[in-house]
Design a protein around this motif. Structure first.
Motif, PDB file in Angstrom:
ATOM      1  N   SER A  30      14.393  31.523 -26.291  1.00 57.06           N
ATOM      2  CA  SER A  30      14.720  30.695 -25.000  1.00 57.06           C
ATOM      3  C   SER A  30      15.819  29.909 -25.073  1.00 57.06           C
ATOM      4  N   SER A  31      16.416  29.808 -26.218  1.00 57.28           N
ATOM      5  CA  SER A  31      17.711  28.944 -26.624  1.00 57.28           C
ATOM      6  C   SER A  31      18.904  29.633 -26.712  1.00 57.28           C
ATOM      7  N   TYR A  32      18.700  31.144 -26.624  1.00 57.06           N
ATOM      8  CA  TYR A  32      19.882  31.923 -27.238  1.00 57.06           C
ATOM      9  C   TYR A  32      20.185  32.594 -25.766  1.00 57.06           C
ATOM     10  N   PRO A  41      31.001  57.037 -27.891  1.00 57.52           N
ATOM     11  CA  PRO A  41      31.669  57.665 -29.151  1.00 57.52           C
ATOM     12  C   PRO A  41      33.220  57.677 -29.081  1.00 57.52           C
ATOM     13  N   GLY A  42      33.828  57.274 -30.315  1.00 56.42           N
ATOM     14  CA  GLY A  42      35.208  57.264 -30.495  1.00 56.42           C
ATOM     15  C   GLY A  42      35.746  55.969 -29.751  1.00 56.42           C
ATOM     16  N   LYS A  43      35.104  55.108 -29.198  1.00 56.72           N
ATOM     17  CA  LYS A  43      35.654  53.839 -28.705  1.00 56.72           C
ATOM     18  C   LYS A  43      34.864  52.565 -29.339  1.00 56.72           C
ATOM     19  N   GLU A  44      35.597  51.562 -29.091  1.00 54.28           N
ATOM     20  CA  GLU A  44      35.186  50.172 -29.689  1.00 54.28           C
ATOM     21  C   GLU A  44      33.805  49.953 -28.663  1.00 54.28           C
ATOM     22  N   ARG A  45      33.205  48.832 -29.324  1.00 59.11           N
ATOM     23  CA  ARG A  45      31.934  48.168 -28.649  1.00 59.11           C
ATOM     24  C   ARG A  45      32.676  47.317 -27.621  1.00 59.11           C
ATOM     25  N   GLU A  46      32.178  47.234 -26.515  1.00 60.14           N
ATOM     26  CA  GLU A  46      32.683  46.515 -25.359  1.00 60.14           C
ATOM     27  C   GLU A  46      31.391  45.403 -24.699  1.00 60.14           C
ATOM     28  N   PHE A  47      31.904  44.565 -24.467  1.00 61.73           N
ATOM     29  CA  PHE A  47      30.644  43.722 -23.701  1.00 61.73           C
ATOM     30  C   PHE A  47      30.565  44.139 -22.376  1.00 61.73           C
ATOM     31  N   VAL A  48      29.244  44.008 -21.858  1.00 62.63           N
ATOM     32  CA  VAL A  48      28.988  44.707 -20.447  1.00 62.63           C
ATOM     33  C   VAL A  48      28.348  43.442 -19.500  1.00 62.63           C
ATOM     34  N   ALA A  49      27.491  42.850 -20.149  1.00 64.24           N
ATOM     35  CA  ALA A  49      26.897  41.640 -19.115  1.00 64.24           C
ATOM     36  C   ALA A  49      26.096  40.571 -20.198  1.00 64.24           C
ATOM     37  N   GLY A  50      26.081  39.369 -19.630  1.00 60.57           N
ATOM     38  CA  GLY A  50      25.644  38.330 -20.533  1.00 60.57           C
ATOM     39  C   GLY A  50      24.942  37.291 -19.890  1.00 60.57           C
ATOM     40  N   ILE A  51      23.773  36.662 -20.194  1.00 61.95           N
ATOM     41  CA  ILE A  51      23.086  35.750 -19.408  1.00 61.95           C
ATOM     42  C   ILE A  51      22.885  34.604 -20.295  1.00 61.95           C
ATOM     43  N   SER A  52      23.092  33.274 -20.040  1.00 59.74           N
ATOM     44  CA  SER A  52      22.636  31.908 -20.495  1.00 59.74           C
ATOM     45  C   SER A  52      21.382  31.734 -20.868  1.00 59.74           C
ATOM     46  N   TRP A  53      20.952  30.870 -21.783  1.00 62.65           N
ATOM     47  CA  TRP A  53      19.646  30.791 -22.336  1.00 62.65           C
ATOM     48  C   TRP A  53      18.646  30.274 -21.187  1.00 62.65           C
ATOM     49  N   SER A  54      18.938  29.619 -20.005  1.00 63.89           N
ATOM     50  CA  SER A  54      18.188  29.247 -19.048  1.00 63.89           C
ATOM     51  C   SER A  54      18.215  30.421 -18.016  1.00 63.89           C
ATOM     52  N   GLY A  55      19.101  31.287 -17.978  1.00 65.69           N
ATOM     53  CA  GLY A  55      19.408  32.392 -17.028  1.00 65.69           C
ATOM     54  C   GLY A  55      20.021  32.025 -15.632  1.00 65.69           C
ATOM     55  N   GLY A  56      20.893  30.518 -15.931  1.00 63.82           N
ATOM     56  CA  GLY A  56      21.120  30.088 -14.818  1.00 63.82           C
ATOM     57  C   GLY A  56      22.756  30.403 -14.409  1.00 63.82           C
ATOM     58  N   SER A  57      23.270  31.078 -15.576  1.00 62.10           N
ATOM     59  CA  SER A  57      24.492  31.673 -15.926  1.00 62.10           C
ATOM     60  C   SER A  57      24.522  33.209 -16.233  1.00 62.10           C
ATOM     61  N   THR A  58      25.494  33.957 -15.538  1.00 57.70           N
ATOM     62  CA  THR A  58      25.604  35.468 -15.883  1.00 57.70           C
ATOM     63  C   THR A  58      27.084  35.811 -15.670  1.00 57.70           C
ATOM     64  N   ASP A  59      27.416  36.677 -16.423  1.00 55.26           N
ATOM     65  CA  ASP A  59      28.863  37.114 -16.597  1.00 55.26           C
ATOM     66  C   ASP A  59      28.899  38.695 -16.826  1.00 55.26           C
ATOM     67  N   TYR A  60      29.835  39.320 -16.118  1.00 58.61           N
ATOM     68  CA  TYR A  60      29.844  40.629 -16.191  1.00 58.61           C
ATOM     69  C   TYR A  60      31.164  41.254 -16.331  1.00 58.61           C
ATOM     70  N   ALA A  61      31.371  42.364 -17.076  1.00 58.88           N
ATOM     71  CA  ALA A  61      32.453  42.913 -17.256  1.00 58.88           C
ATOM     72  C   ALA A  61      32.895  43.572 -15.770  1.00 58.88           C
ATOM     73  N   ASP A  62      34.342  43.694 -15.777  1.00 62.59           N
ATOM     74  CA  ASP A  62      34.688  43.864 -14.367  1.00 62.59           C
ATOM     75  C   ASP A  62      34.364  45.374 -14.006  1.00 62.59           C
TER      76      ASP A  62
END
Length: 125
Positions: A30-32, A41-62
């Protein structure tokens, strides 16, 4: 320490929906912050979405804004990625990862501490 196991990846039609799940174990979950990444395949790893420890903040790739939604349930130690309006270019192995810096949400995979084994999403046209 946190262990992560993804599930929910499968073959889907373009325009369809899938829900990926990330099940966690470990007392500190719950702290992470949790991020979803993908690698095609053939591509670099990319960020898709993220959520803060509390769930109060989110972020998305365009490229997923308005189509994907990330959520978490700390009591159940689960994180979900709801994916709508799937496109063939969403085809990839999707990974969830845990960042001990619970906020702000970081988009660089190298900053994450623990990773799951991945789940395959294939979108057919």
């Amino acid at each position: 320490q946190v262990q992560l196991v993804e599930s929910g990846g499968e073959l889907a039609q373009a325009g369809g929906s899938l829900r990926l799940s990330c099940a966690a174990s470990g007392r500190a979950f719950s702290s992470y912050a949790i991020g979803w990444f993908r690698q095609a395949p053939g591509k670099e790893r990319e960020f898709v979405a993220g959520i803060s420890w509390s769930g109060g903040s989110t972020d998305y790739a365009d490229f997923v804004k308005g189509r994907f939604t990330i959520s978490r349930d700390n009591a159940k130690k689960m994180v979900h990625l709801l994916m709508h309006s799937l496109k063939p270019e969403d085809t990839a192995v999707y990974y969830c990862a845990a960042d001990r810096i619970g906020w702000p949400i970081r988009q660089l995979g190298a900053e994450y501490d623990y990773w799951g084994q991945g789940t395959q999403v294939t979108v057919s046209s």
